[in-house]
Motif scaffolding. Sequence first.
Motif, PDB file in Angstrom:
ATOM      1  N   ASP A  67       0.752  -1.365  -0.141  1.00  0.00           N
ATOM      2  CA  ASP A  67      -0.024   0.176  -0.483  1.00  0.00           C
ATOM      3  C   ASP A  67       0.670   1.648  -0.239  1.00  0.00           C
ATOM      4  N   ASN A  68       2.563   1.434   0.705  1.00  0.00           N
ATOM      5  CA  ASN A  68       3.172   2.592   0.749  1.00  0.00           C
ATOM      6  C   ASN A  68       4.147   1.723   1.371  1.00  0.00           C
ATOM      7  N   PRO A  69       5.017   1.725   0.177  1.00  0.00           N
ATOM      8  CA  PRO A  69       5.830   1.352   0.030  1.00  0.00           C
ATOM      9  C   PRO A  69       7.014   2.876   1.149  1.00  0.00           C
ATOM     10  N   SER A  70       8.217   2.726   1.390  1.00  0.00           N
ATOM     11  CA  SER A  70       8.855   3.308   2.231  1.00  0.00           C
ATOM     12  C   SER A  70       9.767   3.441   2.901  1.00  0.00           C
ATOM     13  N   GLU A  71      10.522   4.396   3.462  1.00  0.00           N
ATOM     14  CA  GLU A  71      12.267   3.870   3.599  1.00  0.00           C
ATOM     15  C   GLU A  71      12.009   3.100   4.967  1.00  0.00           C
ATOM     16  N   ALA A  72      11.158   3.757   5.648  1.00  0.00           N
ATOM     17  CA  ALA A  72      10.560   3.070   7.245  1.00  0.00           C
ATOM     18  C   ALA A  72      10.430   1.640   6.899  1.00  0.00           C
ATOM     19  N   ASN A  73       9.866   1.850   5.959  1.00  0.00           N
ATOM     20  CA  ASN A  73       9.306  -0.049   6.102  1.00  0.00           C
ATOM     21  C   ASN A  73      10.261  -1.000   5.668  1.00  0.00           C
ATOM     22  N   TYR A  74      10.789   0.035   4.529  1.00  0.00           N
ATOM     23  CA  TYR A  74      12.649  -1.210   4.540  1.00  0.00           C
ATOM     24  C   TYR A  74      12.953  -0.969   5.359  1.00  0.00           C
ATOM     25  N   SER A  75      13.757  -0.083   5.823  1.00  0.00           N
ATOM     26  CA  SER A  75      14.637  -0.340   7.451  1.00  0.00           C
ATOM     27  C   SER A  75      13.711  -1.457   8.620  1.00  0.00           C
ATOM     28  N   GLU A  76      12.385  -1.800   8.650  1.00  0.00           N
ATOM     29  CA  GLU A  76      12.055  -2.495   9.567  1.00  0.00           C
ATOM     30  C   GLU A  76      12.711  -4.085   8.628  1.00  0.00           C
ATOM     31  N   LEU A  77      12.599  -4.113   7.472  1.00  0.00           N
ATOM     32  CA  LEU A  77      12.408  -5.445   6.728  1.00  0.00           C
ATOM     33  C   LEU A  77      14.173  -5.712   7.119  1.00  0.00           C
ATOM     34  N   GLN A  78      14.917  -4.395   6.882  1.00  0.00           N
ATOM     35  CA  GLN A  78      16.220  -4.971   7.243  1.00  0.00           C
ATOM     36  C   GLN A  78      16.681  -5.232   8.722  1.00  0.00           C
ATOM     37  N   LYS A  79      15.906  -4.493   9.141  1.00  0.00           N
ATOM     38  CA  LYS A  79      16.517  -5.089  11.455  1.00  0.00           C
ATOM     39  C   LYS A  79      15.470  -7.234  11.788  1.00  0.00           C
ATOM     40  N   PHE A  80      14.941  -6.757  10.690  1.00  0.00           N
ATOM     41  CA  PHE A  80      13.557  -8.135  11.195  1.00  0.00           C
ATOM     42  C   PHE A  80      14.640  -9.669   9.768  1.00  0.00           C
ATOM     43  N   LYS A  81      14.941  -8.766   9.165  1.00  0.00           N
ATOM     44  CA  LYS A  81      16.088 -10.177   8.721  1.00  0.00           C
ATOM     45  C   LYS A  81      17.121 -10.275   8.980  1.00  0.00           C
ATOM     46  N   GLU A  82      17.840  -9.579   9.708  1.00  0.00           N
ATOM     47  CA  GLU A  82      19.100  -9.715  10.148  1.00  0.00           C
ATOM     48  C   GLU A  82      18.328 -10.745  11.759  1.00  0.00           C
ATOM     49  N   TRP A 108      15.867 -12.635  11.263  1.00  0.00           N
ATOM     50  CA  TRP A 108      15.524 -14.118  10.670  1.00  0.00           C
ATOM     51  C   TRP A 108      16.770 -15.079   9.364  1.00  0.00           C
ATOM     52  N   ASN A 109      18.114 -13.962   9.680  1.00  0.00           N
ATOM     53  CA  ASN A 109      18.551 -15.355   8.776  1.00  0.00           C
ATOM     54  C   ASN A 109      19.701 -16.059   9.232  1.00  0.00           C
ATOM     55  N   ARG A 110      19.706 -15.376  10.848  1.00  0.00           N
ATOM     56  CA  ARG A 110      20.309 -16.695  11.996  1.00  0.00           C
ATOM     57  C   ARG A 110      19.400 -17.746  12.125  1.00  0.00           C
ATOM     58  N   VAL A 111      17.612 -16.852  12.144  1.00  0.00           N
ATOM     59  CA  VAL A 111      17.162 -18.457  12.327  1.00  0.00           C
ATOM     60  C   VAL A 111      16.895 -19.343  11.632  1.00  0.00           C
ATOM     61  N   LYS A 139       6.927 -21.750   6.475  1.00  0.00           N
ATOM     62  CA  LYS A 139       5.745 -20.914   6.313  1.00  0.00           C
ATOM     63  C   LYS A 139       6.183 -19.200   6.527  1.00  0.00           C
ATOM     64  N   LEU A 140       6.736 -19.325   7.980  1.00  0.00           N
ATOM     65  CA  LEU A 140       6.983 -17.785   7.911  1.00  0.00           C
ATOM     66  C   LEU A 140       8.386 -17.248   7.214  1.00  0.00           C
ATOM     67  N   ASN A 141       8.889 -18.464   6.786  1.00  0.00           N
ATOM     68  CA  ASN A 141      10.174 -17.902   5.881  1.00  0.00           C
ATOM     69  C   ASN A 141       9.078 -17.795   4.107  1.00  0.00           C
ATOM     70  N   GLN A 142       8.183 -17.713   3.600  1.00  0.00           N
ATOM     71  CA  GLN A 142       7.863 -17.572   2.865  1.00  0.00           C
ATOM     72  C   GLN A 142       6.875 -16.556   2.570  1.00  0.00           C
ATOM     73  N   LYS A 143       6.701 -15.890   3.802  1.00  0.00           N
ATOM     74  CA  LYS A 143       6.572 -14.821   3.954  1.00  0.00           C
ATOM     75  C   LYS A 143       7.145 -13.428   4.202  1.00  0.00           C
ATOM     76  N   VAL A 144       8.069 -13.665   4.634  1.00  0.00           N
ATOM     77  CA  VAL A 144       9.444 -13.366   4.078  1.00  0.00           C
ATOM     78  C   VAL A 144      10.003 -12.913   3.069  1.00  0.00           C
ATOM     79  N   ASP A 145      10.339 -14.242   2.137  1.00  0.00           N
ATOM     80  CA  ASP A 145      10.412 -13.572   1.292  1.00  0.00           C
ATOM     81  C   ASP A 145      10.001 -12.600   0.329  1.00  0.00           C
ATOM     82  N   GLU A 146       8.064 -12.620   0.931  1.00  0.00           N
ATOM     83  CA  GLU A 146       7.323 -11.746  -0.255  1.00  0.00           C
ATOM     84  C   GLU A 146       7.399 -10.673   0.259  1.00  0.00           C
ATOM     85  N   TRP A 147       7.611 -10.444   1.329  1.00  0.00           N
ATOM     86  CA  TRP A 147       7.698  -9.069   2.040  1.00  0.00           C
ATOM     87  C   TRP A 147       9.029  -8.320   1.464  1.00  0.00           C
TER      88      TRP A 147
END
Length: 414
Positions: free
Chosen positions: A325-340, A342-345, A366-374
């Motif tokens: 709906d609204n791609p943004s720098e803030a959303n992208y930054s949150e992705l990077q934090k979460f992926k750090e 999730w990569n360890r997971v 199943k969670l990994n599929q959603k991380v990939d989609e994000w």
Amino acid sequence: MKLRIIILVTVVIGLFSSVLYAQEAQSDYEIQQTFKEQYADYEQQVENVSSPDSAEKLIESIKQFEKKYSEHKKLLDKALYPDTYEEQMESLKKSSVRTVNKVETIAEQQKQLKKLETQLASYEQDLNQLDQQTDSLKTAIRKSTESEKELSKMVREYRQSLERRDELILTFIDSMLVTYQNMNLDALQEIDDYNQKSRIKTNDALKLIHDISEENIQILERNASKLQLDDYMRMAEVNHQFQIMWNRLGDKIHEVYEGNNADMLLKNINGHITKWNNLLQVNTIDAMKNYFAQQDIKTDAFESAGELNKVLHSYLDRKIKDSKDNPSEANYSELQKFKEFWNRVEVQWTSNLAHANVLSREQISKLNQKVDEWTQIAQPRSNNILVYLLGGSVLLAVALGVMLIREKKNNGSA
């Protein structure tokens, strides 16, 4: 006169023949009886043999015994009917070979147990030293009036001490698996009849396993605030390997242990493992909450493994929708934090989270599929605009270049 002499000679010869026959009959009887007595004696020796050396000597003696009586085979067949001499000797030889194998196995078990006794003493000493170090650090941390920097250093040293302890426990588990997996319980039951009893009398494996499981519960109960998610992931692996070892070898170790409290220790260990599992799961969930707070990953609240799975799905669904709906720098930054996280997971913690009963492999998949989609749709809009602007600038530069070239050609023609 001649007739009398003939009769007398005949009587004498008859009497002499009777004596010879009686002597021969007596000799045959003695051979049969002696054979039976010696055979019975060998059977008893086979039952009572107590060492590989004596068993080998017994086999050699049986060979000589067979050689001695083989010339009386037909005579002995009559005495042994319905069995035969060869059948009796074959039975005796098979029994003696089985005995050799038995005492050799017992000797090997004795050797392994002696080796294990030495290892256990070493493990117990090392664990005691590490426990003393961690207890000292724990006391120092509790009483500390040092600066935050010094306190942080002590906590780090405490965690490192626990890590060394876990490494030692894993080494101990490996030793248990190597030592006990090849043990023959039937042979172990024979050990008490061996020349010198070989059961472990000190530093027993069962007691040490009991103490390790009990101490791990105490660590989980008393030190939650000092430990981090990394620590619990490592502990989950120790817990998993410990349970594998116990499930495979618990009965054997219980069988070997010499002590009136063996049944009590066995029961306690099973109870400790159940409590260990529960505490590990609870502490890991708490550590996950702390990790998210430190990394500013803003999920909904959760208090259990089931809630964690639902919260992560909800968080990812929300972020995927925000990205669409609204791609943004803030959303992208949150992705990077979460992926750090999730990569360890994915790389390090998948098995450990499953061992700790926090997230199963299927749940993680199943969670990994959603991380990939994000990840695929989280490109911020500002970046897209820059791409468009850059592309437009390139096209404009190309157009201007073409126009300049044409202008030069026109001027040259004029």
